[in-house]
Design an enzyme around this catalytic site. Structure first.
Site, PDB file in Angstrom:
ATOM      1  N   HIS A   4      41.850  38.381  33.197  1.00  0.00           N
ATOM      2  CA  HIS A   4      42.549  39.405  33.824  1.00  0.00           C
ATOM      3  C   HIS A   4      43.028  40.429  32.948  1.00  0.00           C
ATOM      4  CE1 HIS A   4      45.581  36.411  33.177  1.00  0.00           C
ATOM      5  NE2 HIS A   4      46.357  37.170  33.407  1.00  0.00           N
ATOM      6  N   HIS A  39      45.987  41.076  30.835  1.00  0.00           N
ATOM      7  CA  HIS A  39      47.064  40.287  30.785  1.00  0.00           C
ATOM      8  C   HIS A  39      48.504  41.198  30.491  1.00  0.00           C
ATOM      9  CE1 HIS A  39      44.484  36.832  29.828  1.00  0.00           C
ATOM     10  NE2 HIS A  39      43.726  37.714  29.348  1.00  0.00           N
ATOM     11  N   ASP A  94      50.976  39.766  28.448  1.00  0.00           N
ATOM     12  CA  ASP A  94      51.840  38.828  27.368  1.00  0.00           C
ATOM     13  C   ASP A  94      51.371  39.078  26.076  1.00  0.00           C
ATOM     14  OD1 ASP A  94      49.729  37.384  28.134  1.00  0.00           O
ATOM     15  OD2 ASP A  94      50.892  35.497  28.247  1.00  0.00           O
ATOM     16  N   HIS A  95      49.789  39.434  26.013  1.00  0.00           N
ATOM     17  CA  HIS A  95      49.338  39.665  24.823  1.00  0.00           C
ATOM     18  C   HIS A  95      48.167  40.623  24.911  1.00  0.00           C
ATOM     19  CE1 HIS A  95      46.440  36.879  26.706  1.00  0.00           C
ATOM     20  NE2 HIS A  95      45.646  37.617  26.052  1.00  0.00           N
ATOM     21  N   HIS A 140      47.751  36.523  41.087  1.00  0.00           N
ATOM     22  CA  HIS A 140      48.471  36.892  39.730  1.00  0.00           C
ATOM     23  C   HIS A 140      48.451  38.336  39.512  1.00  0.00           C
ATOM     24  CE1 HIS A 140      50.354  36.428  35.832  1.00  0.00           C
ATOM     25  NE2 HIS A 140      49.148  36.690  35.246  1.00  0.00           N
ATOM     26  N   ASP A 145      45.209  32.760  34.761  1.00  0.00           N
ATOM     27  CA  ASP A 145      46.577  32.193  35.230  1.00  0.00           C
ATOM     28  C   ASP A 145      46.461  31.982  36.632  1.00  0.00           C
ATOM     29  OD1 ASP A 145      47.149  33.040  32.530  1.00  0.00           O
ATOM     30  OD2 ASP A 145      48.558  34.767  33.168  1.00  0.00           O
ATOM     31  N   HIS A 205      47.118  29.630  29.922  1.00  0.00           N
ATOM     32  CA  HIS A 205      48.240  29.354  29.051  1.00  0.00           C
ATOM     33  C   HIS A 205      48.671  27.784  29.162  1.00  0.00           C
ATOM     34  CE1 HIS A 205      49.048  33.538  28.445  1.00  0.00           C
ATOM     35  NE2 HIS A 205      48.807  33.740  29.858  1.00  0.00           N
TER      36      HIS A 205
HETATM   37 FE    FE Z   1      48.658  36.618  32.864  1.00  0.00          FE
END
Ligand code: FE
Length: 234
Positions: free
Chosen positions: A57, A59, A61-62, A113, A135, A176
């Site tokens: 997807h 993202h 967070d990074h 998500h 996620d 994660h």
């Molecule tokens: Fe995510």
């Protein structure tokens, strides 16, 4: 099949390397920009060449390593057609199959998500069934539904219809983990997942997700626009 689980400490992200030793073709799922050198060195050391890169997807967070890896290796980048990342070479629909040597990756659309979340069911002769869940489903957890296009009821349906219908012994590899877990199974999560498992209902899940009250991911304002451009800052 060659299979490696790699980790980014800063964002607790797992990157997966899959390769067919017979043809040397390799794929990476969810590479992280800061680890492009590590990951491409590993592919080369194993005598393989990168042909496909997948993001589960867009993202928050990074920053993805997809665009950088494409530049270095001419591998094709893959993201959901609903991901909002038109930079990708292949925009996948539900059911899209990619072959990497004798390995088949089937994309399963699992929105909730984000709208463009996809899981990858991986099959290869003589290998256990594996699903890479991004996620959508984590070990005893799941991704958040309070930013991007998050929607708890949609996530519940994706997990129950698309993932919990897989065989119980399917190995589950998440994007994660924050507690040190590396792998689980569909049967284990059906039984034990405290958010999506048998102790919960759609209603109790929606209430729980609404009340998580978490701070926004540190990199969201940088990562989301960068990932819509395959990690090459727009
Ligand atoms: Fe995510």
């Amino acid at each position: 099949m060659i299979f490696r689980q790699l980790f980014d400490k800063e964002s607790s992200t797992y990157t997966y390397l899959l390769a067919d030793p017979a043809t040397g073709e390799a794929a990476l799922i969810d590479p992280v920009l800061e680890h492009v050198a590590r990951d491409s060195k590993l592919v080369a050391e194993l005598g393989c060449r990168l042909v496909s890169v997948f993001d589960t997807h867009v993202h928050a967070d990074h920053v993805t390593g997809a665009g950088k890896l494409r530049e270095l290796t001419s591998a094709k980048t893959h993201v959901s057609a609903r991901g909002g990342a038109p930079c990708a070479d292949v925009e996948m629909q539900d059911g899209h199959v990619t072959r990497v040597g004798n390995i088949a990756l089937t994309a399963l659309a699992t929105p909730g998500h984000t709208n463009g979340c996809m899981c990858f069911l991986v099959t290869a002769e003589g290998e256990p069934l594996r699903v890479f869940t991004g996620d959508a489903l984590l070990v005893r957890g799941c991704g958040r539904t309070d930013f991007q296009e998050g929607d708890a009821a949609t996530l519940w349906r994706s997990v129950h219809e698309k993932l919990f219908s897989l065989p119980d012994d399917t190995l589950v590899y998440p994007a994660h983990d924050y507690r040190g877990f590396t792998v689980t199974t569909i049967g284990e999560e059906k039984r034990l997942n405290p958010r999506l498992g048998e102790s919960m209902t759609l209603e109790s899940f929606v209430t729980l997700m609404k009340n998580l009250d978490l701070p926004p991911p540190g990199k969201i304002h940088e990562a989301v626009p960068a990932n819509r451009a395959c990690g090459q800052r727009p």
